[in-house]
Design a protein around this motif. Sequence first.
Motif, PDB file in Angstrom:
ATOM      1  N   CYS A  32      -3.678   5.451   0.666  1.00 49.43           N
ATOM      2  CA  CYS A  32      -3.093   4.191   0.683  1.00 49.43           C
ATOM      3  C   CYS A  32      -1.907   4.161   1.425  1.00 49.43           C
ATOM      4  O   CYS A  32      -1.417   3.270   2.091  1.00 49.43           O
ATOM      5  CB  CYS A  32      -2.480   4.037  -0.731  1.00 49.43           C
ATOM      6  SG  CYS A  32      -3.860   3.094  -1.903  1.00 49.43           S
ATOM      7  N   VAL A  33      -0.723   5.125   1.528  1.00 48.17           N
ATOM      8  CA  VAL A  33      -0.139   5.463   2.267  1.00 48.17           C
ATOM      9  C   VAL A  33      -0.155   5.261   3.980  1.00 48.17           C
ATOM     10  O   VAL A  33       0.422   4.300   4.692  1.00 48.17           O
ATOM     11  CB  VAL A  33       0.910   6.696   2.066  1.00 48.17           C
ATOM     12  CG1 VAL A  33       1.887   6.811   3.040  1.00 48.17           C
ATOM     13  CG2 VAL A  33       1.548   6.555   0.801  1.00 48.17           C
ATOM     14  N   ILE A  34      -1.445   5.893   4.224  1.00 48.63           N
ATOM     15  CA  ILE A  34      -1.761   6.025   5.528  1.00 48.63           C
ATOM     16  C   ILE A  34      -2.202   4.525   6.049  1.00 48.63           C
ATOM     17  O   ILE A  34      -1.845   3.889   7.033  1.00 48.63           O
ATOM     18  CB  ILE A  34      -2.974   6.934   6.018  1.00 48.63           C
ATOM     19  CG1 ILE A  34      -2.263   8.347   5.736  1.00 48.63           C
ATOM     20  CG2 ILE A  34      -3.583   6.772   7.208  1.00 48.63           C
ATOM     21  CD1 ILE A  34      -3.320   9.382   5.741  1.00 48.63           C
ATOM     22  N   LEU A  35      -2.967   3.857   5.133  1.00 45.51           N
ATOM     23  CA  LEU A  35      -3.371   2.581   5.392  1.00 45.51           C
ATOM     24  C   LEU A  35      -2.278   1.591   5.626  1.00 45.51           C
ATOM     25  O   LEU A  35      -2.305   0.701   6.315  1.00 45.51           O
ATOM     26  CB  LEU A  35      -4.483   2.042   4.418  1.00 45.51           C
ATOM     27  CG  LEU A  35      -5.833   2.548   4.557  1.00 45.51           C
ATOM     28  CD1 LEU A  35      -6.631   2.330   3.388  1.00 45.51           C
ATOM     29  CD2 LEU A  35      -6.499   2.426   5.627  1.00 45.51           C
ATOM     30  N   GLY A  36      -1.489   1.788   4.762  1.00 40.23           N
ATOM     31  CA  GLY A  36       0.093   0.867   4.640  1.00 40.23           C
ATOM     32  C   GLY A  36       0.559   1.032   6.077  1.00 40.23           C
ATOM     33  O   GLY A  36       1.154  -0.066   6.713  1.00 40.23           O
ATOM     34  N   VAL A  37       0.739   2.192   6.498  1.00 34.53           N
ATOM     35  CA  VAL A  37       1.519   2.467   7.825  1.00 34.53           C
ATOM     36  C   VAL A  37       0.764   1.942   8.896  1.00 34.53           C
ATOM     37  O   VAL A  37       1.311   1.194   9.884  1.00 34.53           O
ATOM     38  CB  VAL A  37       1.873   3.998   7.995  1.00 34.53           C
ATOM     39  CG1 VAL A  37       2.390   4.467   9.425  1.00 34.53           C
ATOM     40  CG2 VAL A  37       2.755   4.505   7.071  1.00 34.53           C
ATOM     41  N   LEU A  84       0.890  -1.289   0.037  1.00 38.79           N
ATOM     42  CA  LEU A  84       0.163   0.093   0.077  1.00 38.79           C
ATOM     43  C   LEU A  84       0.799   1.354  -0.066  1.00 38.79           C
ATOM     44  O   LEU A  84       0.566   2.153  -0.898  1.00 38.79           O
ATOM     45  CB  LEU A  84      -0.943   0.031   1.127  1.00 38.79           C
ATOM     46  CG  LEU A  84      -2.033  -0.896   1.153  1.00 38.79           C
ATOM     47  CD1 LEU A  84      -2.824  -1.158   2.565  1.00 38.79           C
ATOM     48  CD2 LEU A  84      -2.993  -0.424  -0.045  1.00 38.79           C
ATOM     49  N   VAL A  85       1.916   1.209   0.927  1.00 35.35           N
ATOM     50  CA  VAL A  85       2.781   2.386   0.624  1.00 35.35           C
ATOM     51  C   VAL A  85       3.538   2.740  -0.839  1.00 35.35           C
ATOM     52  O   VAL A  85       3.495   3.706  -1.140  1.00 35.35           O
ATOM     53  CB  VAL A  85       3.925   2.368   1.811  1.00 35.35           C
ATOM     54  CG1 VAL A  85       5.078   3.548   1.818  1.00 35.35           C
ATOM     55  CG2 VAL A  85       3.124   2.389   3.160  1.00 35.35           C
ATOM     56  N   TRP A  86       3.866   1.310  -1.260  1.00 41.30           N
ATOM     57  CA  TRP A  86       4.541   1.371  -2.379  1.00 41.30           C
ATOM     58  C   TRP A  86       3.693   2.082  -3.462  1.00 41.30           C
ATOM     59  O   TRP A  86       4.162   3.096  -4.223  1.00 41.30           O
ATOM     60  CB  TRP A  86       4.889   0.148  -3.010  1.00 41.30           C
ATOM     61  CG  TRP A  86       5.629   0.013  -4.203  1.00 41.30           C
ATOM     62  CD1 TRP A  86       4.909  -0.104  -5.448  1.00 41.30           C
ATOM     63  CD2 TRP A  86       6.809  -0.046  -4.696  1.00 41.30           C
ATOM     64  NE1 TRP A  86       5.692  -0.213  -6.585  1.00 41.30           N
ATOM     65  CE2 TRP A  86       6.912  -0.420  -5.951  1.00 41.30           C
ATOM     66  CE3 TRP A  86       8.060  -0.146  -3.705  1.00 41.30           C
ATOM     67  CZ2 TRP A  86       8.297  -0.509  -6.429  1.00 41.30           C
ATOM     68  CZ3 TRP A  86       9.505  -0.250  -4.366  1.00 41.30           C
ATOM     69  CH2 TRP A  86       9.495  -0.454  -5.751  1.00 41.30           C
ATOM     70  N   ILE A  87       2.417   1.565  -3.556  1.00 43.93           N
ATOM     71  CA  ILE A  87       1.625   2.116  -4.663  1.00 43.93           C
ATOM     72  C   ILE A  87       1.070   3.440  -4.308  1.00 43.93           C
ATOM     73  O   ILE A  87       0.726   4.243  -5.513  1.00 43.93           O
ATOM     74  CB  ILE A  87       0.113   1.343  -4.964  1.00 43.93           C
ATOM     75  CG1 ILE A  87      -0.711   0.886  -3.843  1.00 43.93           C
ATOM     76  CG2 ILE A  87       0.713  -0.141  -5.403  1.00 43.93           C
ATOM     77  CD1 ILE A  87      -1.901   0.122  -3.874  1.00 43.93           C
ATOM     78  N   GLY A  88       1.014   3.640  -3.106  1.00 47.64           N
ATOM     79  CA  GLY A  88       0.379   5.004  -2.764  1.00 47.64           C
ATOM     80  C   GLY A  88       1.513   6.235  -3.249  1.00 47.64           C
ATOM     81  O   GLY A  88       1.150   7.360  -3.627  1.00 47.64           O
ATOM     82  N   LEU A  89       2.798   5.845  -3.000  1.00 47.89           N
ATOM     83  CA  LEU A  89       3.834   6.757  -3.182  1.00 47.89           C
ATOM     84  C   LEU A  89       4.657   6.454  -4.642  1.00 47.89           C
ATOM     85  O   LEU A  89       4.765   7.562  -5.386  1.00 47.89           O
ATOM     86  CB  LEU A  89       5.220   6.445  -2.404  1.00 47.89           C
ATOM     87  CG  LEU A  89       4.771   7.063  -0.836  1.00 47.89           C
ATOM     88  CD1 LEU A  89       6.051   6.688  -0.062  1.00 47.89           C
ATOM     89  CD2 LEU A  89       4.401   8.347  -0.610  1.00 47.89           C
ATOM     90  N   ARG A  90       4.821   5.356  -5.248  1.00 44.92           N
ATOM     91  CA  ARG A  90       5.432   5.177  -6.347  1.00 44.92           C
ATOM     92  C   ARG A  90       4.391   5.233  -7.653  1.00 44.92           C
ATOM     93  O   ARG A  90       4.923   5.386  -8.904  1.00 44.92           O
ATOM     94  CB  ARG A  90       6.112   3.912  -6.440  1.00 44.92           C
ATOM     95  CG  ARG A  90       7.204   3.417  -5.415  1.00 44.92           C
ATOM     96  CD  ARG A  90       8.439   4.019  -5.755  1.00 44.92           C
ATOM     97  NE  ARG A  90       9.102   3.383  -6.951  1.00 44.92           N
ATOM     98  CZ  ARG A  90      10.014   2.595  -7.163  1.00 44.92           C
ATOM     99  NH1 ARG A  90      10.624   2.377  -6.272  1.00 44.92           N
ATOM    100  NH2 ARG A  90      10.425   2.518  -8.505  1.00 44.92           N
TER     101      ARG A  90
END
Length: 131
Positions: A58-63, A45-51
Amino acid sequence: PTPARSPPGWPPLSADPRATISGLSAKSIALFVAAALAEIGGAYLVWIGLREGKGALCVILGVIALGIYGLVATAQPNNEFGRVLAAYGGVFIVGSILWAVAFDGFQPDRYDLVGAGICLVGVGVIMYAPR
């Protein structure tokens, strides 16, 4: 090595070796799978949120998922941090390949599969060998 103790709030570990082999191993394996889903899913989720520009949600859910991974890892019946994390490394490798196949179109070759198998053997030796 420190003898295994139950985490706070968990039932006491049995001195019966059969319980250690079957019940605790099943619990331990289930916790490894849950940890892998949380960590790999969170990292993805962090990857797709940022990259891939999927956004802050997505980044928040990934964290959050990565934090859940940390909590799940502490529920392992074995109290040896190094042993649990070393074994989890093998689970992470296998889980990452499976995740990439399921969500990213990755097609592992025979070397990926052999390597993953070797990792799982390592997990078994590290976590479940009689001591």
